[in-house]
Scaffold this motif. Structure first.
Motif, PDB file in Angstrom:
ATOM      1  N   LEU A  83      13.736 -41.716 -72.159  1.00 27.91           N
ATOM      2  CA  LEU A  83      14.555 -42.027 -73.327  1.00 27.91           C
ATOM      3  C   LEU A  83      14.841 -40.760 -74.132  1.00 27.91           C
ATOM      4  O   LEU A  83      15.972 -40.500 -74.541  1.00 27.91           O
ATOM      5  CB  LEU A  83      13.826 -43.069 -74.187  1.00 27.91           C
ATOM      6  N   PHE A  84      13.802 -39.934 -74.314  1.00 25.30           N
ATOM      7  CA  PHE A  84      13.986 -38.723 -75.117  1.00 25.30           C
ATOM      8  C   PHE A  84      14.743 -37.628 -74.355  1.00 25.30           C
ATOM      9  O   PHE A  84      15.505 -36.876 -74.966  1.00 25.30           O
ATOM     10  CB  PHE A  84      12.639 -38.220 -75.654  1.00 25.30           C
ATOM     11  N   SER A  85      14.568 -37.538 -73.034  1.00 25.40           N
ATOM     12  CA  SER A  85      15.353 -36.521 -72.320  1.00 25.40           C
ATOM     13  C   SER A  85      16.822 -36.932 -72.294  1.00 25.40           C
ATOM     14  O   SER A  85      17.726 -36.101 -72.302  1.00 25.40           O
ATOM     15  CB  SER A  85      14.811 -36.255 -70.913  1.00 25.40           C
ATOM     16  N   LEU A  87      18.285 -38.488 -74.822  1.00 23.48           N
ATOM     17  CA  LEU A  87      18.799 -38.112 -76.147  1.00 23.48           C
ATOM     18  C   LEU A  87      19.048 -36.604 -76.213  1.00 23.48           C
ATOM     19  O   LEU A  87      19.987 -36.153 -76.873  1.00 23.48           O
ATOM     20  CB  LEU A  87      17.823 -38.556 -77.243  1.00 23.48           C
TER      21      LEU A  87
END
Lengths: 250, 163
Positions: A83-85, A87
């Motif tokens: 999820l963060f990569s 974003l």
């Protein structure tokens, strides 16, 4: 004369036209083509081809009985890392390098948490062996244990995605007319089907499948291409092939 | 709305150098100088014969609303892909041959990309969204051990500015 379409990339083989550049003369019947035939665009196996039917109704898959979607609950560590990569990529597209770096830092934190978990619990080799035996007992893929190293467990999850997960997600997204979700599902289902065929081949033939063959992954959709002549565009998401990254040997 | 150049599309016809009234497009690293750019004048965008320059929006609309039935189903698939990413990453470390490790690396990367895309479509596309802000806030409030709280706090400040 019939037509057959590659379910991965959409390439259409016409019996009438044949594929002279691959030594298949015009008029050759589909059943007379060798089982080793692969899609000239994406490398998918012959079994990935389906006959193009004039009758559209016949191609609509039958709706199966199914239970409700299970509870999702909290994000897993692996989901959070992705999820963060993702974003971070969003920030890259918006030309926000500082924000991109910070999201990557959070993504890497979860990636290392994930990795630490596997160091603490070394690969249970006996489990893999047991799984392979079990698979052979209930007529699972033959010789799945030949070149395993843990790939068998990956195949099992992938099979569940293909038999269940995608069907449910496609149905939910179609019911809401969520075309963005459907787009992601079309891409990842094709990528998954192709990955499944690579895993099956690897289980049978092992490292030989990559002999004299390069390996590429599409940076956009994740399509894994095994071959030396990259198609002009990714067979799944159609991005120009300079966005398909070669994976080297280490 | 600053102008940005996609270097992969740039064919070096350099019309941007001729039309830019502030010299923002002529830089040693090919990146248009945000400080010098007049932001919104679009002279370079219109002059570029290869369509390599565009204007960056100042704000982004929220992602299209997502139904829970859709996001739940996508999340479950993303979870499976993330699990497969981890399993293949382990093989990438411990596989017996360089070819096994190469194959595992390709599979691992592929699964990461699918998980990212599925999560993007389950409501986490826009970095500046309420959903992302909420997630970052909850993580900074009760961070897991070793969590880079500084990075999350800095993001909350930076992303607040760009919405």
């Amino acid at each position: 004369m019939r037509k057959f379409k590659c379910s991965i990339c959409g390439f259409i083989f016409e019996e009438a036209a044949g594929l002279p550049e691959k030594g298949i003369s015009p008029g050759t019947k589909w059943e007379d083509i060798s089982a080793g035939f692969v899609c000239p665009w994406c490398g998918a196996s012959k079994t990935a081809f389906v006959e193009v039917s004039e009758n559209v109704a016949a191609t609509v898959p039958a709706i199966q009985q199914e239970g409700p979607v299970e509870q999702v609950g909290e994000f897993t560590v692996g989901e959070l890392s992705a999820l963060f990569s993702n974003l971070a990529k969003g920030c890259e597209k918006q030309h926000l390098p500082e924000e991109m770096g910070l999201f990557l830092q959070i993504s890497d934190y979860y990636r290392s948490t994930m990795h630490a978990a596997s160091i603490a619990k070394p690969a249970p080799e006996n489990t893999y062996a047991a799984e392979s035996q079990a698979a052979m007992k209930d007529d699972g893929p033959p010789a799945a244990s030949l070149h395993d190293y843990g790939f068998h467990a990956v195949s099992e999850l992938l099979r569940e995605d293909l038999s269940d997960g995608f069907a449910k997600a496609n149905r939910a997204s179609a019911a809401e007319r969520d075309r963005g979700a459907l787009r992601a599902l079309v891409w990842s289902e094709k990528v998954s089907r192709m990955a499944g065929s690579h895993l099956d081949r690897y289980a049978r033939e092992g490292d030989a499948i990559l002999e004299n063959t390069k390996v590429y992954v599409c940076d956009i959709c994740g399509f894994v291409y095994l071959g030396n002549d990259l198609p002009e565009v990714c067979p799944v998401c159609k991005v120009p092939n300079y966005k398909m990254t070669q994976i080297g040997r280490r | 709305m600053p102008a940005v150049r996609n270097i992969r599309l740039c064919t070096k016809d350099c019309m941007c150098l001729y039309v830019c009234p502030s010299g923002a497009t002529d830089t040693e690293n090919s990146v248009i100088d945000v400080e010098k750019c007049i932001k919104g004048c679009r002279a370079c965008v219109d002059a570029c014969p290869s369509g390599a320059i565009s204007l960056l929006p100042d704000a982004y609309p929220p992602q299209q609303p997502k139904k829970e039935t859709v996001t739940d189903a996508l999340r479950l698939l993303a979870r499976s892909k993330a699990a497969q990413e981890k399993m293949t990453a382990d093989i990438m470390e411990s596989g017996p041959s360089s070819v096994t490790r190469q194959f595992a690396e390709a599979m691992s990367k592929s699964n990461r990309l699918m998980a990212e895309d599925l999560l993007r479509e389950s409501g986490y596309m826009l970095p500046q969204s309420e959903e992302v802000r909420g997630l970052l806030e909850s993580l900074t409030k009760s961070p897991p051990e070793g969590f880079p709280t500084d990075a999350a706090e800095k993001l909350l400040i930076l992303l607040g500015k760009t919405t």
